[in-house]
Each structure stands twice: as C-alpha cells, then as structure tokens.
Design a protein around this motif. Structure first.
Motif, PDB file in Angstrom:
ATOM      1  N   ILE A 138       0.806  -1.171   0.027  1.00 44.97           N
ATOM      2  CA  ILE A 138      -0.200   0.055   0.050  1.00 44.97           C
ATOM      3  C   ILE A 138       0.924   1.312   0.036  1.00 44.97           C
ATOM      4  CG2 ILE A 138      -1.512   1.318   1.532  1.00 44.97           C
ATOM      5  CD1 ILE A 138      -2.728  -1.406   2.368  1.00 44.97           C
ATOM      6  N   GLU A 139       1.861   1.163   0.761  1.00 43.32           N
ATOM      7  CA  GLU A 139       2.745   2.484   0.905  1.00 43.32           C
ATOM      8  C   GLU A 139       3.609   2.866  -0.602  1.00 43.32           C
ATOM      9  OE1 GLU A 139       4.306   4.015   4.860  1.00 43.32           O
ATOM     10  OE2 GLU A 139       4.817   1.947   4.998  1.00 43.32           O
ATOM     11  N   THR A 140       3.926   1.440  -1.175  1.00 38.87           N
ATOM     12  CA  THR A 140       4.494   1.615  -2.542  1.00 38.87           C
ATOM     13  C   THR A 140       3.472   2.218  -3.638  1.00 38.87           C
ATOM     14  OG1 THR A 140       5.956  -0.286  -2.122  1.00 38.87           O
ATOM     15  CG2 THR A 140       5.394   0.125  -4.208  1.00 38.87           C
ATOM     16  N   LEU A 141       2.077   1.707  -3.441  1.00 37.65           N
ATOM     17  CA  LEU A 141       1.289   2.184  -4.325  1.00 37.65           C
ATOM     18  C   LEU A 141       0.969   3.831  -4.005  1.00 37.65           C
ATOM     19  CD1 LEU A 141      -1.209  -0.608  -4.296  1.00 37.65           C
ATOM     20  CD2 LEU A 141       0.203   0.131  -6.242  1.00 37.65           C
ATOM     21  N   TRP A 142       0.929   4.388  -2.731  1.00 36.67           N
ATOM     22  CA  TRP A 142       0.704   5.548  -2.626  1.00 36.67           C
ATOM     23  C   TRP A 142       1.851   6.445  -2.952  1.00 36.67           C
ATOM     24  CZ3 TRP A 142      -1.442   5.383   3.197  1.00 36.67           C
ATOM     25  CH2 TRP A 142      -2.644   4.636   3.175  1.00 36.67           C
ATOM     26  N   ALA A 143       3.294   5.962  -2.860  1.00 39.31           N
ATOM     27  CA  ALA A 143       4.059   6.536  -3.438  1.00 39.31           C
ATOM     28  C   ALA A 143       4.300   6.686  -4.806  1.00 39.31           C
ATOM     29  CB  ALA A 143       5.610   5.773  -2.860  1.00 39.31           C
ATOM     30  N   HIS A 144       3.903   5.778  -5.266  1.00 35.96           N
ATOM     31  CA  HIS A 144       3.741   5.728  -6.962  1.00 35.96           C
ATOM     32  C   HIS A 144       2.746   7.075  -7.313  1.00 35.96           C
ATOM     33  CE1 HIS A 144       3.244   4.786 -11.252  1.00 35.96           C
ATOM     34  NE2 HIS A 144       2.025   4.580 -10.835  1.00 35.96           N
ATOM     35  N   ALA A 145       1.582   7.061  -6.547  1.00 34.58           N
ATOM     36  CA  ALA A 145       0.545   8.198  -6.867  1.00 34.58           C
ATOM     37  C   ALA A 145       1.038   9.588  -6.648  1.00 34.58           C
ATOM     38  CB  ALA A 145      -0.598   7.745  -5.950  1.00 34.58           C
TER      39      ALA A 145
END
Length: 294
Positions: A138-145
């Motif tokens: 989830i943190e990876t996806l938020w960082a990507h966003a």
C-alpha cells in the motif's frame, strides 16, 4: 435524478463506506437504505436487488441495479464527468484506476486480520508478516501516486478522487489497529478520517449499540483520534435553547446537553449522531455559534 444506495452497518462495512463516499463527497443526489448485516435480515433485504448479493449496491434512477464498488465508481464517473470522480490528468487517472483495482482485488491479509471498526483504536496489536507485506505494498502504491502527480501531501492526486475514497477504509484500519506506516502516510490516514463527511459517517454508526461488539479483541483500546471524545450527552427533556431541529427545521422532541446548554432535535437519530461527534455537523455548529454570539 436520485440514486438509491444500499449500505450495511456504518461502523464495520468498509465497502459501504466507499459507496457512500462516492455519492456524498461528489455531491450526487441519493437516498440511503440500510441492509441488515448484523441483524440477520441481509438475504431477505437484498432480494429486490438480485443478482446483487453484497453491499454496497446502487439502483439508478431508471431502476438498473449496479453491484460491486468498482462498477459503481465507473458508472457514476461516466454519468457525471463534471463531478471529477477520477483525476483529470490522463497519467494520474490511469494510476488512480490502478490503485482502486488493486484495492478491490488485493490485501486479503489486512482485510481478514484487521476488520474495519470505527469505535476505538486497539492498542498493542501485532500484525502478521502477511499483513505487514500488504502495508508495504500500500505504501508503495501511495508513493507511486505521489510520484505520478507530484502531490507531497493531501489527496493522492492533488484533488480528492476515487483513489482517496477507496483507501479511506484502509486508513481506518491503519489508525484503528495502530499499524506500522511512515509518518507521512499516517498523516494522510488521519487527514482522510478527519474529513467532516467521514466523521459524519462514523457518528451515524455510533448511534447503534452492539452486544456483542463485532470483531472484539482481548486488547486495551483508546479513543478514536478524531471526534472520539464527545462532551455531549443525552438528557430526557428540555427546555432547549432552540425550538426547531438544526437538520430538519421540525419541532424538537429529543435533547442533548453540551457545555451546560440544552439543544433539541426532531428525533432520536438526529440527537444521537450529534452526541457522538458534535463537531462533525456544520448545521449544529452554525446554530450554537449563532446563539452564543448573538
């Protein structure tokens, strides 16, 4: 054009919260209908919506039923392009759809181990390795966003979008179980949960008592961090400062006390949702401010 939204118990139904936020946050007209998740009436309640079998479900003005949250999101975005449910930037829109799709399909350990509950925060909870892996993803996806759009804080894609809708219940799990995330991502979670709309959802959920309480853990707990320590309490009678309910303008019949003053409401639900979190309701805040500054 009014939609009919079918939802489950607000304190626990994470998918219902998503469905509600799609309509409430983007100003789309709707009527709420409660489905009995914990009263044992869900199967019967859902029959008119077949083949939909889970909440939330959406009935369009023409009678068409839409099941599943992602289908609801795409349907509403298609019908209301002016509302801005998806980001306007093409790259951000692609990423937002990706994040929502992965939310729908993934994070099984987080969901199973940490069911959403909005009443209080569990202390000393120890997530499994699989749940920790979900959190890292989830943190990876938020960082990507944030890399795609460049927003260092606030909504993932600058303006509030369906991506923030879909991850609000995730934020509730992170805060409600004290799960390990970065300081910046914890701040993002608290920002999502501090939104007046989310506070109202929780306050309405707090009007229902559960015995036994679903998903109880043998752990200490602390107050919910936003609106969780209300100073209001119910009282049996007036007289109240106001003669009409701040929400409906109908005559008052139910009462609460706050800061030594008695305030009236047209029914128990209006009163109890206000007792749960007085600061979540602009109409109530405006009323007491106007009276106390007159």
């Amino acid at each position: 054009m009014t939609y009919d939204l079918f939802i489950g118990d607000r304190l626990f139904s994470s998918w219902s919260m998503r469905g509600w936020l799609m309509l409430e946050k983007f100003g789309l007209p709707y009527r709420n209908h409660m489905i009995g998740l914990y009263s044992g009436t869900m199967t019967e309640d859902m029959k008119p919506l077949a083949p939909a079998r889970l909440v939330p479900a959406l009935r369009l003005p023409d009678g068409t039923v839409v099941g599943e949250s992602l289908a609801m999101a795409e349907t509403l975005a298609e019908r209301h392009p002016e509302a801005g449910l998806w980001p306007t930037d093409p790259a951000a829109r692609v990423a937002a759809r990706w994040l929502c799709a992965e939310m729908v399909a993934g994070f099984a350990s987080l969901r199973g181990e940490c069911p959403m509950q909005l009443k209080h925060c569990w202390q000393e909870f120890e997530p499994s390795h699989k749940t920790q892996a979900d959190l890292k993803r989830i943190e990876t996806l938020w960082a990507h966003a944030r890399n795609v759009f460049g927003a260092a804080s606030g909504p993932l894609f600058g303006n509030y979008s369906l991506a923030d809708v879909f991850y609000t219940p995730v934020a509730a799990r992170i805060i409600g179980y004290g799960l390990p995330v970065s300081g910046a991502n914890r701040d993002y979670c608290l920002e999502l949960l501090s939104d007046p709309t989310v506070r109202q959802w929780r306050a309405m959920g707090m009007t229902v008592d559960y015995d036994p309480f679903p998903y109880a853990l043998a752990l200490p707990s602390s107050a919910w961090p936003i609106g969780g320590q209300s100073e209001a309490h119910t009282v049996e009678g007036g007289p109240s400062v106001n003669d009409t309910c701040p929400y409906s303008s109908k005559p008052v019949t139910h009462f609460l006390e706050l800061n030594g003053q008695c305030w009236g409401f047209c029914n128990q639900f209006c009163r109890d949702k206000t007792v749960a979190d007085p600061g979540a309701w602009p109409k109530f805040t405006e009323m007491i401010t106007a009276v106390n500054h007159s």
